[in-house]
Write a protein that holds these residues in place. Structure first.
Motif, PDB file in Angstrom:
ATOM      1  N   GLU A 194      13.060  -0.492   0.542  1.00  0.00           N
ATOM      2  CA  GLU A 194      13.857  -1.647   0.957  1.00  0.00           C
ATOM      3  C   GLU A 194      13.450  -2.106   2.361  1.00  0.00           C
ATOM      4  N   LYS A 195      13.304  -1.158   3.277  1.00  0.00           N
ATOM      5  CA  LYS A 195      12.883  -1.488   4.649  1.00  0.00           C
ATOM      6  C   LYS A 195      11.444  -1.990   4.672  1.00  0.00           C
ATOM      7  N   ASN A 196      10.565  -1.333   3.924  1.00  0.00           N
ATOM      8  CA  ASN A 196       9.150  -1.697   3.913  1.00  0.00           C
ATOM      9  C   ASN A 196       8.905  -3.057   3.267  1.00  0.00           C
ATOM     10  N   ASN A 197       9.818  -3.457   2.399  1.00  0.00           N
ATOM     11  CA  ASN A 197       9.662  -4.756   1.753  1.00  0.00           C
ATOM     12  C   ASN A 197       9.803  -5.908   2.752  1.00  0.00           C
ATOM     13  N   VAL A 198      10.522  -5.684   3.833  1.00  0.00           N
ATOM     14  CA  VAL A 198      10.627  -6.704   4.889  1.00  0.00           C
ATOM     15  C   VAL A 198       9.242  -6.958   5.478  1.00  0.00           C
ATOM     16  N   THR A 199       8.520  -5.887   5.768  1.00  0.00           N
ATOM     17  CA  THR A 199       7.157  -6.015   6.283  1.00  0.00           C
ATOM     18  C   THR A 199       6.274  -6.691   5.245  1.00  0.00           C
ATOM     19  N   PHE A 200       6.402  -6.264   3.998  1.00  0.00           N
ATOM     20  CA  PHE A 200       5.613  -6.853   2.912  1.00  0.00           C
ATOM     21  C   PHE A 200       5.809  -8.361   2.843  1.00  0.00           C
ATOM     22  N   GLU A 201       7.044  -8.821   2.878  1.00  0.00           N
ATOM     23  CA  GLU A 201       7.321 -10.260   2.766  1.00  0.00           C
ATOM     24  C   GLU A 201       6.690 -11.050   3.916  1.00  0.00           C
ATOM     25  N   LYS A 202       6.687 -10.483   5.108  1.00  0.00           N
ATOM     26  CA  LYS A 202       6.063 -11.167   6.252  1.00  0.00           C
ATOM     27  C   LYS A 202       4.541 -11.213   6.102  1.00  0.00           C
ATOM     28  N   ILE A 203       3.962 -10.151   5.557  1.00  0.00           N
ATOM     29  CA  ILE A 203       2.520 -10.126   5.310  1.00  0.00           C
ATOM     30  C   ILE A 203       2.164 -11.109   4.198  1.00  0.00           C
ATOM     31  N   VAL A 204       3.015 -11.217   3.185  1.00  0.00           N
ATOM     32  CA  VAL A 204       2.811 -12.196   2.105  1.00  0.00           C
ATOM     33  C   VAL A 204       2.748 -13.609   2.689  1.00  0.00           C
ATOM     34  N   GLU A 205       3.637 -13.896   3.622  1.00  0.00           N
ATOM     35  CA  GLU A 205       3.680 -15.223   4.251  1.00  0.00           C
ATOM     36  C   GLU A 205       2.360 -15.527   4.969  1.00  0.00           C
ATOM     37  N   ILE A 206       1.855 -14.573   5.720  1.00  0.00           N
ATOM     38  CA  ILE A 206       0.592 -14.765   6.446  1.00  0.00           C
ATOM     39  C   ILE A 206      -0.564 -14.911   5.444  1.00  0.00           C
ATOM     40  N   ALA A 207      -0.596 -14.055   4.435  1.00  0.00           N
ATOM     41  CA  ALA A 207      -1.665 -14.109   3.428  1.00  0.00           C
ATOM     42  C   ALA A 207      -1.643 -15.444   2.692  1.00  0.00           C
ATOM     43  N   SER A 208      -0.472 -15.930   2.394  1.00  0.00           N
ATOM     44  CA  SER A 208      -0.346 -17.205   1.695  1.00  0.00           C
ATOM     45  C   SER A 208      -0.962 -18.341   2.511  1.00  0.00           C
ATOM     46  N   ARG A 209      -0.691 -18.337   3.800  1.00  0.00           N
ATOM     47  CA  ARG A 209      -1.288 -19.366   4.680  1.00  0.00           C
ATOM     48  C   ARG A 209      -2.807 -19.253   4.712  1.00  0.00           C
ATOM     49  N   LYS A 210      -3.329 -18.042   4.576  1.00  0.00           N
ATOM     50  CA  LYS A 210      -4.777 -17.829   4.614  1.00  0.00           C
ATOM     51  C   LYS A 210      -5.442 -18.023   3.258  1.00  0.00           C
ATOM     52  N   GLY A 211      -4.644 -18.129   2.194  1.00  0.00           N
ATOM     53  CA  GLY A 211      -5.212 -18.310   0.865  1.00  0.00           C
ATOM     54  C   GLY A 211      -5.792 -17.028   0.279  1.00  0.00           C
ATOM     55  N   CYS A 212      -5.195 -15.902   0.650  1.00  0.00           N
ATOM     56  CA  CYS A 212      -5.649 -14.611   0.095  1.00  0.00           C
ATOM     57  C   CYS A 212      -4.425 -13.816  -0.338  1.00  0.00           C
ATOM     58  N   SER A 213      -4.665 -12.707  -0.982  1.00  0.00           N
ATOM     59  CA  SER A 213      -3.553 -11.855  -1.399  1.00  0.00           C
ATOM     60  C   SER A 213      -3.134 -10.963  -0.229  1.00  0.00           C
ATOM     61  N   PRO A 214      -1.912 -10.432  -0.261  1.00  0.00           N
ATOM     62  CA  PRO A 214      -1.494  -9.512   0.805  1.00  0.00           C
ATOM     63  C   PRO A 214      -2.370  -8.255   0.849  1.00  0.00           C
ATOM     64  N   GLY A 215      -2.838  -7.805  -0.305  1.00  0.00           N
ATOM     65  CA  GLY A 215      -3.739  -6.656  -0.333  1.00  0.00           C
ATOM     66  C   GLY A 215      -5.052  -6.970   0.361  1.00  0.00           C
ATOM     67  N   THR A 237      -8.454   1.814 -10.324  1.00  0.00           N
ATOM     68  CA  THR A 237      -8.932   2.193 -11.654  1.00  0.00           C
ATOM     69  C   THR A 237      -9.185   0.958 -12.513  1.00  0.00           C
ATOM     70  N   LYS A 238      -9.015  -0.223 -11.922  1.00  0.00           N
ATOM     71  CA  LYS A 238      -9.150  -1.466 -12.686  1.00  0.00           C
ATOM     72  C   LYS A 238     -10.191  -2.376 -12.040  1.00  0.00           C
ATOM     73  N   VAL A 239     -11.059  -2.956 -12.872  1.00  0.00           N
ATOM     74  CA  VAL A 239     -12.123  -3.831 -12.379  1.00  0.00           C
ATOM     75  C   VAL A 239     -11.533  -5.029 -11.637  1.00  0.00           C
ATOM     76  N   LYS A 240     -10.460  -5.603 -12.159  1.00  0.00           N
ATOM     77  CA  LYS A 240      -9.874  -6.789 -11.491  1.00  0.00           C
ATOM     78  C   LYS A 240      -9.389  -6.442 -10.083  1.00  0.00           C
ATOM     79  N   GLU A 247     -10.784  -7.918  -6.474  1.00  0.00           N
ATOM     80  CA  GLU A 247      -9.898  -8.419  -5.419  1.00  0.00           C
ATOM     81  C   GLU A 247     -10.185  -7.710  -4.099  1.00  0.00           C
ATOM     82  N   ASN A 248     -10.385  -6.396  -4.157  1.00  0.00           N
ATOM     83  CA  ASN A 248     -10.697  -5.641  -2.939  1.00  0.00           C
ATOM     84  C   ASN A 248     -11.986  -6.141  -2.292  1.00  0.00           C
TER      85      ASN A 248
END
Length: 136
Positions: free
Chosen positions: A32-53, A74-77, A81-82
């Protein structure tokens, strides 16, 4: 460990035999706490046109020439992305923004479960760098 692929949803989708279920970073109160960080990283990634990963892997690559990320998959996709993270360029202002998110929100919970802490680099017997032979 996959948290930046989909945040809290990644924890909900873990199978019963997934080892991450016992890692402190993935427990309910920490997710729950870490998801706050995740959401902020998602916002930055979205502006850059990339995934949060991809943004997180690119951030590691921007730490210096002596640092490298070692993503596992374990997955090619996911591998594709990486690899895409290598073309994500982060400006100095974006680095400051990401570091501000990490320093203010951070992450809760240890990365590894206690049972696995003895298996980390901290307990390795790697010889000191000065003792390595110059193989050039």
């Amino acid at each position: 460990m996959g948290f930046f692929t989909s945040g809290a949803k990644s924890v909900e989708n873990l199978t019963n035999d997934d080892i991450r279920k016992i890692f402190p970073k993935f427990t309910a109160e920490n997710v729950e706490k870490n998801n706050v960080t995740f959401e902020k990283i998602v916002e930055i990634a979205s502006r850059k046109g990339c995934s949060p990963g991809q943004l997180s892997l690119a951030w590691v690559q921007h730490q210096g020439n002596d640092v490298s990320s070692i993503p596992g998959t374990t997955k090619v996709k996911n591998l594709e992305e990486n690899i895409g993270a290598l073309s994500v360029k982060i400006t100095p202002d974006e680095m400051k923004e990401i570091e501000n998110v990490l320093s203010t929100c951070g992450f809760s919970g240890d990365r590894m479960a206690d049972a696995y802490k003895d298996l980390t680099w901290m307990n390795s017997e790697t010889p000191p760098l000065f003792s390595w032979k110059d193989v050039r």
